[in-house]
Design an enzyme around this catalytic site. Structure first.
Site, short mmCIF file in Angstrom:
data_model
loop_
_atom_site.label_atom_id
_atom_site.label_comp_id
_atom_site.label_asym_id
_atom_site.label_seq_id
_atom_site.Cartn_x
_atom_site.Cartn_y
_atom_site.Cartn_z
N GLU A 114 0.83 -1.20 0.00
CA GLU A 114 0.00 0.00 0.00
C GLU A 114 0.86 1.25 0.00
O GLU A 114 1.90 1.31 0.64
CB GLU A 114 -0.92 0.01 1.22
N CYS A 138 -3.43 1.24 7.42
CA CYS A 138 -2.34 0.52 6.78
C CYS A 138 -2.54 -0.99 6.88
O CYS A 138 -2.72 -1.53 7.97
CB CYS A 138 -1.01 0.93 7.40
#
Length: 350
Positions: A90, A324
């Protein structure tokens, strides 16, 4: 793939330092390779020109690709990035020209409140894969700040992260203070970073002033007491003349007590530091909760009155459940989910 691997490929094709510089600057700054006063056909060796189009540029482009984009109301946009081996990490496009990049696939620290830590460490990212995330971001919007605060613990991948930092500062023309190395604290990082050619700004994940609680929340982080962590940070801050950004993920009923706020004052009073209080971004399946906003605002005022420069920093993507590791976790779940049997009537039953 590391930056040094790319250099070796270029040199094998006859590239000189001036050729490397032109190619790398074009890549890092998202410029055409023929830009500038010296077109490629007049400047690059023939063998190198042919390889660029045939396999080198496609290989570089394949280091990282946007698999999906998840814009948020706060102006951030989370990217699920596919690497050349089909694994995903990510990155986050931040408001005001920043990007947060991943440095590992997974993470070994195992922070109890983080989705990334739940799957452990799968592999390191090469420096070229780290830089490729910045290049992707620059194709989408202007980027003048890079925060190494995505998936992974940068101090556990020091060679690649330092190489990426040096590349982004030189070829990418990003200022030293706009390259932010975020870590839970590792003595190896405090040894290496002061010796590096490019010294990034430092963000230290503190989260609590209590050693016992910190070891509980960060079970596999190197054992450094909060007091020692601050002392190590202070030495780096004074040596580089950049204040340390202390990160404190604020979790309701865990580390948001009045006693913790008072201990922050004792710990950081007179230090070259900024305290970032980050209200917890809730993750499905984890028991932690986001604190009351009014209480957080009062705690910021308390710390300010006590002389501690404090900011409330919202984790990007609150409205899309994009903390996250969550995008990757959802993608893995979809891939692993068994498909229903496809039936077209009685014949399919036979």
């Amino acid at each position: 793939m590391r930056i040094e691997d790319l250099r070796q490929h270029l040199r094998a094709l006859g590239a000189k330092p001036c050729h490397e510089d032109k190619i790398f600057r074009a890549w890092a700054q998202v410029r055409a390779f023929d830009s500038g006063p010296h077109p490629a056909e007049h400047f690059l060796p023939l063998k190198l020109r042919q390889a660029l189009d045939e396999w080198l540029l496609p290989s570089i482009e394949g280091l990282a690709r946007v698999k999906s984009t998840h814009p948020a109301e706060d102006g951030a946009s989370r990217l699920l990035v596919e690497l050349a081996d089909a694994q995903t990490v990510e990155s986050v496009l931040l408001p005001r020209g920043g990007v947060c990049v991943s440095t590992q696939l997974g993470c070994a620290v195992g922070c109890q409140f983080c989705m990334t830590g739940k799957e452990g460490l799968i592999r390191q990212l090469g420096s070229a894969e780290i830089v490729a995330q910045v290049v992707l971001a620059r194709r989408l919007r202007k980027v003048n700040k890079v925060v190494f605060m995505g998936m992974g613990e940068p101090s556990h991948n020091l060679d690649n992260v330092i190489e990426a930092i040096e590349f982004l500062a030189t070829e990418g023309e990003i200022g030293h203070k706009n390259l932010v190395f975020s870590t839970v604290g590792d003595r190896r990082a405090f040894e290496r970073l002061p010796q590096a050619r490019i010294k990034p700004a430092l963000a230290l994940s503190l989260h609590t002033t209590r050693d016992d609680l910190r070891r509980q929340l960060l079970p596999r982080a190197p054992h450094i007491t909060p007091e020692e962590l601050v002392e190590l940070g202070e030495a780096y801050a004074r040596a580089t003349d950049y204040p340390i950004q202390y990160q404190w993920t604020l979790i309701d009923g865990v580390n948001d007590s009045d006693a913790e706020m008072e201990a922050i004052v004792r710990l950081l009073k007179g230090k070259y530091a900024i305290m970032n209080l980050i209200p917890y971004n809730q993750v499905e399946g984890l028991p932690y909760r986001r604190p009351d906003p009014a209480r957080t605002a009062e705690q910021v005022r308390f710390l300010h009155r006590a002389g501690i420069l404090t900011k409330t920093r919202q984790s990007a993507g609150q409205d899309i459940d994009g903390g996250c590791g969550q995008l990757r976790a959802r993608q893995i779940t979809l891939v692993r989910k068994p498909r229903a049997a496809f039936k077209t009537g009685p014949a399919a039953e036979a």
